[in-house]
Design a protein around this motif. Structure first.
Motif, mmCIF file in Angstrom:
data_model
loop_
_atom_site.group_PDB
_atom_site.id
_atom_site.type_symbol
_atom_site.label_atom_id
_atom_site.label_comp_id
_atom_site.label_asym_id
_atom_site.label_seq_id
_atom_site.Cartn_x
_atom_site.Cartn_y
_atom_site.Cartn_z
ATOM 1 N N LEU A 198 -15.547 22.482 22.953
ATOM 2 C CA LEU A 198 -16.608 23.485 23.002
ATOM 3 C C LEU A 198 -16.055 24.866 23.287
ATOM 4 O O LEU A 198 -16.557 25.878 22.774
ATOM 5 C CB LEU A 198 -17.651 23.095 24.050
ATOM 6 C CG LEU A 198 -18.448 21.822 23.734
ATOM 7 C CD1 LEU A 198 -19.414 21.496 24.854
ATOM 8 C CD2 LEU A 198 -19.191 21.958 22.412
ATOM 9 N N VAL A 220 -14.701 26.118 20.070
ATOM 10 C CA VAL A 220 -15.803 26.551 19.214
ATOM 11 C C VAL A 220 -16.250 27.954 19.596
ATOM 12 O O VAL A 220 -16.480 28.823 18.743
ATOM 13 C CB VAL A 220 -16.989 25.566 19.322
ATOM 14 C CG1 VAL A 220 -18.211 26.110 18.594
ATOM 15 C CG2 VAL A 220 -16.607 24.205 18.775
ATOM 16 N N GLU A 221 -16.357 28.188 20.899
ATOM 17 C CA GLU A 221 -16.797 29.492 21.398
ATOM 18 C C GLU A 221 -15.832 30.602 20.988
ATOM 19 O O GLU A 221 -16.237 31.721 20.658
ATOM 20 C CB GLU A 221 -16.908 29.431 22.927
ATOM 21 C CG GLU A 221 -17.672 30.576 23.539
ATOM 22 C CD GLU A 221 -19.149 30.555 23.189
ATOM 23 O OE1 GLU A 221 -19.732 31.655 23.095
ATOM 24 O OE2 GLU A 221 -19.705 29.467 22.996
ATOM 25 N N SER A 265 -13.819 30.539 18.380
ATOM 26 C CA SER A 265 -13.578 30.566 16.942
ATOM 27 C C SER A 265 -14.212 31.791 16.280
ATOM 28 O O SER A 265 -15.284 32.249 16.673
ATOM 29 C CB SER A 265 -14.135 29.299 16.292
ATOM 30 O OG SER A 265 -14.067 29.384 14.890
ATOM 31 N N LEU A 290 -9.627 19.406 15.086
ATOM 32 C CA LEU A 290 -10.719 20.355 15.216
ATOM 33 C C LEU A 290 -10.273 21.756 15.645
ATOM 34 O O LEU A 290 -10.699 22.750 15.051
ATOM 35 C CB LEU A 290 -11.785 19.799 16.157
ATOM 36 C CG LEU A 290 -13.106 20.561 16.189
ATOM 37 C CD1 LEU A 290 -13.661 20.747 14.776
ATOM 38 C CD2 LEU A 290 -14.125 19.839 17.048
ATOM 39 N N LEU A 338 -11.028 25.149 13.397
ATOM 40 C CA LEU A 338 -11.794 26.293 13.878
ATOM 41 C C LEU A 338 -11.069 27.616 13.677
ATOM 42 O O LEU A 338 -11.666 28.685 13.810
ATOM 43 C CB LEU A 338 -12.133 26.099 15.364
ATOM 44 C CG LEU A 338 -13.201 25.036 15.655
ATOM 45 C CD1 LEU A 338 -13.173 24.624 17.108
ATOM 46 C CD2 LEU A 338 -14.582 25.547 15.263
ATOM 47 N N LYS A 374 -20.881 28.368 12.616
ATOM 48 C CA LYS A 374 -20.221 27.134 13.044
ATOM 49 C C LYS A 374 -21.149 26.293 13.909
ATOM 50 O O LYS A 374 -21.967 26.815 14.663
ATOM 51 C CB LYS A 374 -18.938 27.452 13.821
ATOM 52 C CG LYS A 374 -19.138 28.445 14.954
ATOM 53 C CD LYS A 374 -17.830 28.896 15.537
ATOM 54 C CE LYS A 374 -18.015 29.902 16.669
ATOM 55 N NZ LYS A 374 -18.423 31.222 16.185
ATOM 56 N N ARG A 375 -21.013 24.967 13.781
ATOM 57 C CA ARG A 375 -21.818 24.046 14.580
ATOM 58 C C ARG A 375 -21.011 22.768 14.792
ATOM 59 O O ARG A 375 -20.612 22.100 13.828
ATOM 60 C CB ARG A 375 -23.135 23.724 13.870
ATOM 61 C CG ARG A 375 -24.036 22.767 14.631
ATOM 62 C CD ARG A 375 -25.363 22.589 13.912
ATOM 63 N NE ARG A 375 -25.173 22.111 12.553
ATOM 64 C CZ ARG A 375 -25.006 20.822 12.240
ATOM 65 N NH1 ARG A 375 -24.961 19.897 13.193
ATOM 66 N NH2 ARG A 375 -24.842 20.465 10.976
ATOM 67 N N VAL A 376 -20.755 22.440 16.046
ATOM 68 C CA VAL A 376 -20.028 21.218 16.397
ATOM 69 C C VAL A 376 -20.892 20.419 17.364
ATOM 70 O O VAL A 376 -21.256 20.906 18.435
ATOM 71 C CB VAL A 376 -18.659 21.530 17.039
ATOM 72 C CG1 VAL A 376 -17.961 20.238 17.438
ATOM 73 C CG2 VAL A 376 -17.791 22.321 16.060
#
Length: 455
Positions: free
Chosen positions: A430, A433-434, A436, A401, A405, A441-443
């Motif tokens: 998380l 993700v922040e 990226s 992951l 990202l 985007k959605r995880v």
């Protein structure tokens, strides 16, 4: 948008959410702010001159519509005690109708179809009640023959249609219809493979249909249903977009016929769903062997969800789609199947939009190296969505992951709900993700720590 309660019928604005909120506060106010038209006594409603949502009886709704200004209507129409109440409908100037009919016999539904205002009508979407049978099929056939619709949809959920009714519905009207976009849903009825084949053959005779969607789910087709796929090329002689759903039909023993028949099809988008049937790897391979012959195919969506006989051999077969030179959008649903090793999956090299659903599988083997390699080998990839819900994944399973990202994607969606990821891993993911730079985007990492604790 359709209110519940003691109100006999409700109309509401489609376009203004503020008015919908106001209606909840003041249900007695029944004057349209757009044209000052006052609705009949006892109605809590707003009337927008051209587009309305309705929920009421044929007589109640007819009174509101007889002003003649409404062009677009959708909602629920109660035909109970509606006999003789249809004359007003023939004089309306409706362009778009999207209605679910209820509380009606076969003859009442047929009378309503006969009374539809066909002069200006371009879009018609009708859902029939469970008592729909022979009379409705005959009237729908007449409608198909005479009206100049752009979009036409008939939906018969849990009705009483059998093979002979469906033949009456489409033949011979389909050969002269001017419909371009046709949807026919006959789910949980009394169809057999013979009826389905007759419908598909009829579609091929339509002179103008370039988009069609057929849903025969929950009819018992059995082993003989597999020959339905031989008919797909015949139905797609003119069509560019086709969708066929055969979910929960006990379908098995698939046959696709001659490759030459598929190769002359002009299909650009094809959707096939055979979820919760009885198919195996050999059936999936057979379907893909036919699909790979489609020279103009740009989008392919394929669902084999819930078939335990589908395994890694089916993942191998996806590689055959590399021969589709224009294929750029691919959606594969292998959830609740027996696939285990994602390394067996080879994707068409020109894929731009990829959707994979591997929920509730034992897909842990090769997960990280395969997904990491995807972004390196698929140079055109711009949108990637993968669901790994309830796959018993651990922290080591999701090492892909952070790398994903950082990939040059426009859209990324990853569903990791109901796995066994630790709190530390979730926090780390998380944070990645922040940080990226992927625009959209959605995880989803919900229900991981609790799942780990319970185990």
């Amino acid at each position: 948008m359709i209110s519940e309660g003691p109100i006999t019928a409700v109309l509401s604005h489609l376009e203004n959410p503020d008015l919908r909120r106001a209606r909840l506060v003041s249900r007695r106010w029944n004057r349209c702010v757009a044209c000052e038209y006052k609705t009949p006594e006892g109605w809590a409603a707003y009337v927008l001159c051209k587009k309305v949502v309705v929920h009421g009886t044929i007589e109640e709704v007819g009174e509101i519509l007889e002003g003649g200004w409404v062009e677009n209507i959708r909602g629920v129409l109660d035909l109970k005690q509606g006999k003789g109440k249809y004359k007003k409908w023939r004089q309306l100037n409706l362009h778009h109708i999207d209605l679910a009919l209820k509380n009606a016999s076969d003859s009442a539904c047929a009378e309503f179809v006969r009374s539809l205002p066909k002069a200006l009508l371009s879009d018609l979407f009708l859902q029939f009640p469970t008592k729909a049978e022979e009379e409705v099929a005959v009237k729908c056939s007449e409608l198909l023959k005479t009206a100049a619709f752009s979009n036409l949809s008939f939906n018969f959920p849990s009705a009483r249609l059998a093979d002979e009714h469906c033949i009456n519905l489409l033949s011979p009207s389909i050969s002269v219809t001017r419909v371009r976009n046709f949807t026919l849903s006959i789910t949980h009825n009394y169809l057999t493979s013979s009826g389905c084949i007759a419908i598909i053959r009829s579609i091929g005779k339509a002179p103008f249909i370039d988009r069609f969607k057929l849903d025969f789910s929950k009819n018992t087709l059995g082993p003989s249903g597999g020959v339905i796929f031989v008919e797909i090329p015949k139905a797609c002689a003119r069509a560019e977009v086709a969708s066929l759903s055969l979910n929960e039909t006990s379908l098995t023993t698939v046959r696709t016929g001659e490759a030459s028949a598929w190769s002359v099809c002009g299909l650009k988008m094809l959707e096939i769903a055979v979820a919760d049937c009885a198919i195996h790897d050999c059936d999936v391979v057979e379907i893909i062997r036919g699909v790979k012959e489609l020279k103009h195919l740009e989008t392919f969506r394929f669902s084999v969800r819930g078939n335990s006989g589908v395994g890694d051999t089916s993942l191998d077969a996806v590689g055959l789609l590399a021969s589709c030179a224009h294929l750029t959008e691919l959606s594969l649903d292998f959830s609740r199947t027996s696939v285990t090793n994602l390394l067996r999956l080879v994707l068409p090299p020109r894929t731009k939009n990829l959707t994979l659903d591997l929920s509730q599988t034992q897909i842990r083997a090769g997960l990280s190296p395969c997904i990491t390699a995807l972004t390196q080998t698929l140079s055109c990839l711009s949108s990637f969505s993968i669901s790994l819900k309830s796959c018993l994944l651990t922290d080591a399973s999701v090492l892909f992951l952070p790398h994903l990202l950082k990939a040059p994607l426009d859209r990324l969606a990853v569903d990791l709900e109901w796995n066994s990821l630790s709190h530390k891993c979730v926090v780390k993911l998380l944070a990645a993700v922040e940080a990226s730079e992927v625009p959209e985007k959605r995880v989803n990492t919900a229900r991981n720590e609790m799942h780990t604790f319970l185990n």
